[in-house]
Scaffold this motif. Structure first.
Motif, PDB file in Angstrom:
ATOM      1  N   LEU A   1      -5.521   8.060   7.204  1.00  0.00           N
ATOM      2  CA  LEU A   1      -4.635   6.783   7.662  1.00  0.00           C
ATOM      3  C   LEU A   1      -3.395   7.176   7.814  1.00  0.00           C
ATOM      4  O   LEU A   1      -2.531   6.624   8.890  1.00  0.00           O
ATOM      5  N   PRO A   2      -2.413   7.573   6.858  1.00  0.00           N
ATOM      6  CA  PRO A   2      -1.033   8.015   7.016  1.00  0.00           C
ATOM      7  C   PRO A   2      -0.797   8.630   8.312  1.00  0.00           C
ATOM      8  O   PRO A   2       0.244   8.299   9.081  1.00  0.00           O
ATOM      9  N   SER A   3      -1.346   9.774   8.559  1.00  0.00           N
ATOM     10  CA  SER A   3      -1.246  10.461   9.866  1.00  0.00           C
ATOM     11  C   SER A   3      -1.526   9.650  11.002  1.00  0.00           C
ATOM     12  O   SER A   3      -0.764   9.612  12.120  1.00  0.00           O
ATOM     13  N   LEU A   4      -2.603   8.883  11.135  1.00  0.00           N
ATOM     14  CA  LEU A   4      -3.030   8.119  12.215  1.00  0.00           C
ATOM     15  C   LEU A   4      -1.814   6.962  12.508  1.00  0.00           C
ATOM     16  O   LEU A   4      -1.469   6.475  13.546  1.00  0.00           O
ATOM     17  N   ILE A   5      -1.365   6.464  11.482  1.00  0.00           N
ATOM     18  CA  ILE A   5      -0.118   5.587  11.624  1.00  0.00           C
ATOM     19  C   ILE A   5       0.899   5.847  11.917  1.00  0.00           C
ATOM     20  O   ILE A   5       1.715   5.643  13.023  1.00  0.00           O
TER      21      ILE A   5
ATOM     22  N   GLU B   1       2.369   2.703  31.119  1.00  0.00           N
ATOM     23  CA  GLU B   1       3.610   2.454  30.143  1.00  0.00           C
ATOM     24  C   GLU B   1       2.952   2.624  28.554  1.00  0.00           C
ATOM     25  O   GLU B   1       3.895   2.861  27.612  1.00  0.00           O
ATOM     26  N   THR B   2       1.679   2.333  28.337  1.00  0.00           N
ATOM     27  CA  THR B   2       1.201   2.732  27.036  1.00  0.00           C
ATOM     28  C   THR B   2       0.182   3.538  26.913  1.00  0.00           C
ATOM     29  O   THR B   2      -0.803   3.708  27.741  1.00  0.00           O
ATOM     30  N   HIS B   3      -0.318   3.741  25.533  1.00  0.00           N
ATOM     31  CA  HIS B   3      -1.504   4.280  25.326  1.00  0.00           C
ATOM     32  C   HIS B   3      -1.942   3.412  24.169  1.00  0.00           C
ATOM     33  O   HIS B   3      -1.317   3.406  22.993  1.00  0.00           O
ATOM     34  N   ILE B   4      -3.230   2.897  24.127  1.00  0.00           N
ATOM     35  CA  ILE B   4      -3.853   2.261  22.996  1.00  0.00           C
ATOM     36  C   ILE B   4      -4.881   3.018  22.290  1.00  0.00           C
ATOM     37  O   ILE B   4      -5.877   3.330  22.783  1.00  0.00           O
ATOM     38  N   THR B   5      -4.836   3.041  20.979  1.00  0.00           N
ATOM     39  CA  THR B   5      -5.762   3.808  20.126  1.00  0.00           C
ATOM     40  C   THR B   5      -6.530   2.626  19.205  1.00  0.00           C
ATOM     41  O   THR B   5      -5.804   1.906  18.500  1.00  0.00           O
ATOM     42  N   ILE B   6      -7.882   2.538  19.361  1.00  0.00           N
ATOM     43  CA  ILE B   6      -8.578   1.408  18.455  1.00  0.00           C
ATOM     44  C   ILE B   6      -9.544   2.402  17.478  1.00  0.00           C
ATOM     45  O   ILE B   6     -10.467   2.994  17.879  1.00  0.00           O
ATOM     46  N   ALA B   7      -9.314   2.028  16.186  1.00  0.00           N
ATOM     47  CA  ALA B   7      -9.766   2.944  15.121  1.00  0.00           C
ATOM     48  C   ALA B   7     -10.214   2.049  14.309  1.00  0.00           C
ATOM     49  O   ALA B   7      -9.662   1.219  13.441  1.00  0.00           O
TER      50      ALA B   7
ATOM     51  N   PHE C   1       0.773  -1.221   0.055  1.00  0.00           N
ATOM     52  CA  PHE C   1       0.081   0.072  -0.081  1.00  0.00           C
ATOM     53  C   PHE C   1       0.819   1.125  -0.139  1.00  0.00           C
ATOM     54  O   PHE C   1       0.221   2.371   0.435  1.00  0.00           O
ATOM     55  N   ILE C   2       2.042   1.029  -0.300  1.00  0.00           N
ATOM     56  CA  ILE C   2       2.951   2.310  -0.463  1.00  0.00           C
ATOM     57  C   ILE C   2       2.495   3.325  -1.261  1.00  0.00           C
ATOM     58  O   ILE C   2       2.268   3.196  -2.457  1.00  0.00           O
ATOM     59  N   GLU C   3       2.330   4.616  -0.598  1.00  0.00           N
ATOM     60  CA  GLU C   3       1.927   5.738  -1.270  1.00  0.00           C
ATOM     61  C   GLU C   3       0.275   5.668  -1.765  1.00  0.00           C
ATOM     62  O   GLU C   3      -0.112   6.751  -2.347  1.00  0.00           O
ATOM     63  N   VAL C   4      -0.221   4.680  -1.638  1.00  0.00           N
ATOM     64  CA  VAL C   4      -1.658   4.542  -1.968  1.00  0.00           C
ATOM     65  C   VAL C   4      -2.771   5.339  -1.213  1.00  0.00           C
ATOM     66  O   VAL C   4      -3.645   5.950  -1.999  1.00  0.00           O
TER      67      VAL C   4
ATOM     68  N   LEU D   1      -0.407  -2.725   5.457  1.00  0.00           N
ATOM     69  CA  LEU D   1      -0.772  -1.429   5.290  1.00  0.00           C
ATOM     70  C   LEU D   1       0.395  -0.680   6.195  1.00  0.00           C
ATOM     71  O   LEU D   1       1.078   0.207   6.192  1.00  0.00           O
ATOM     72  N   GLY D   2       0.582  -1.239   7.541  1.00  0.00           N
ATOM     73  CA  GLY D   2       1.282  -0.986   8.803  1.00  0.00           C
ATOM     74  C   GLY D   2       2.673  -0.867   8.135  1.00  0.00           C
ATOM     75  O   GLY D   2       3.579   0.254   8.234  1.00  0.00           O
TER      76      GLY D   2
END
Length: 356
Positions: A238-242, A198-204, A152-155, A265-266
């Motif tokens: 998506l790019p910003s979120l990742i 120690e963590t912050h988890i985002t579920i999107a 998914f590079i640049e997609v 994607l990641g």
């Protein structure tokens, strides 16, 4: 007169990711006239013009009610009968070990058997898929072709440059994708509680039902290091979120999951993953650049996931850049092995061999 070869690629679009768009765009650039399945039986002329059908997730059934499930099943039997009657070529992509839907599982397996028996070729995205296919269907006659999942590079937009300012004291973990029960979201809520400081988890992502969304929101109450974005995430975000994460966390079910576009994607956007060793992970074999694990039951899954999070926390506290470097090494790897142009070329070669 249009001399392009007419085929059906189903589904013709997928709002959840660009996988379908990448493949269809590649096929159309190389002279194929791609049509939706809904038009297959629209007229005798159109039906006769179709040379090949490529089905994805066709074995999945609408299990929102018993009536819809059976209606979906019989409609698909009609499609398979029409393919056989018209002597059309049939290609099927195996995406999962089993259907993710529990209610329609048995019926879905019956449909899968019929698809496999009729297919001229079966596309697999991971090598272990062939072992599964041959064990389940010892008399399989279809041609099995391993074609990697496209990158998914640049997609979804350009890669955002890394910045020293992005560093945060807590490990930023991200789950992204459709929110469904088999993805073990509840495990992530437990991990947020376990690693509160120690963590912050985002579920999107978009839940598959309002009731499931409500369940998760209720379970998440009082968890301070958790962000729920239970909605459809626009492609442009998506790019910003990742980029805001240190790595993705994807505790999929090994019982049904085999391939993952979200893993690809990641990697495509420079982030590695914590994920069970599904086929996608196994094929890439990223070694220490991936936090992969196996498990035997639910308790074992929780312990294995906890171990990988602890490992990531330790690296993050020692050298935060190390996690980002792992992600970028995986980006280089998918750019080489999952190159979308190479994937399209492989698909074109398969179609030519089946049609000729």
């Amino acid at each position: 007169m249009d001399s392009r070869t007419k085929i059906i690629f189903n589904p013709c679009e997928n709002k959840e990711n660009k996988y379908i768009a990448i493949l269809i765009n590649g096929l159309e650039k190389h002279g194929y006239d791609v049509n939706p399945l809904d038009d297959f039986l629209s007229s005798s002329k159109h039906y006769q013009s179709i040379k090949l059908l490529h089905l994805n997730w066709f074995e999945n059934l609408d299990d929102s009610s018993a009536k819809r499930m059976w209606t979906s099943y019989f409609r698909k039997l009609v499609v398979l009968a029409a393919i056989r009657f018209g002597k059309k070529k049939l290609v099927w992509t195996m995406h999962n070990r089993l259907s993710h839907e529990k209610k329609s599982g048995k019926l879905s397996r019956t449909l899968t058997k019929k698809i496999v028996a009729q297919a001229d070729a079966v596309v697999i995205h991971s090598k272990v898929s062939e072992e599964i296919l041959r064990s389940q269907y010892p008399h399989l006659k279809a041609k099995i072709v391993h074609i990697p999942h496209p990158d998914f590079i640049e997609v979804y937009g350009p890669l955002i440059p890394e910045s020293k300012e992005r560093k945060k004291p807590r490990l930023q973990l991200l789950f992204i994708g459709a929110i469904k029960p088999y993805k073990n979201i509840e495990l992530l809520l437990q991990m947020a509680k376990r690693f509160e400081s120690e963590t912050h988890i985002t579920i999107a992502g978009n839940p598959n039902s309002d009731s499931y969304k409500g369940e998760l929101e209720e379970l998440a109450k009082g968890i301070s290091n958790l962000t729920l974005e239970l909605k459809f995430i626009p492609d442009t975000e998506l790019p910003s979120l990742i980029h805001q994460s240190d790595l993705l966390i994807l505790p999929y079910s090994l019982e049904s999951s085999l391939n993952s576009g979200t893993v690809v994607l990641g990697f495509s956007y420079g982030r590695t993953v914590i994920c069970p060793r599904i086929g996608t992970i196994d094929d890439l074999d990223g070694g220490e650049n991936v936090f992969d694990y196996s498990y035997s039951d639910e308790v074992d899954h929780m312990e294995a996931l906890e171990t990988q999070i602890q490992k990531a926390i330790q690296i993050h506290q020692t050298n935060p850049d190390a996690l980002i470097e792992k992600g970028h090494r995986m980006r280089d790897l998918v750019q080489e092995r999952n190159n979308k142009q190479k994937v399209t070329d492989c698909l074109l070669t398969l179609y030519e061999s089946v049609l000729n």
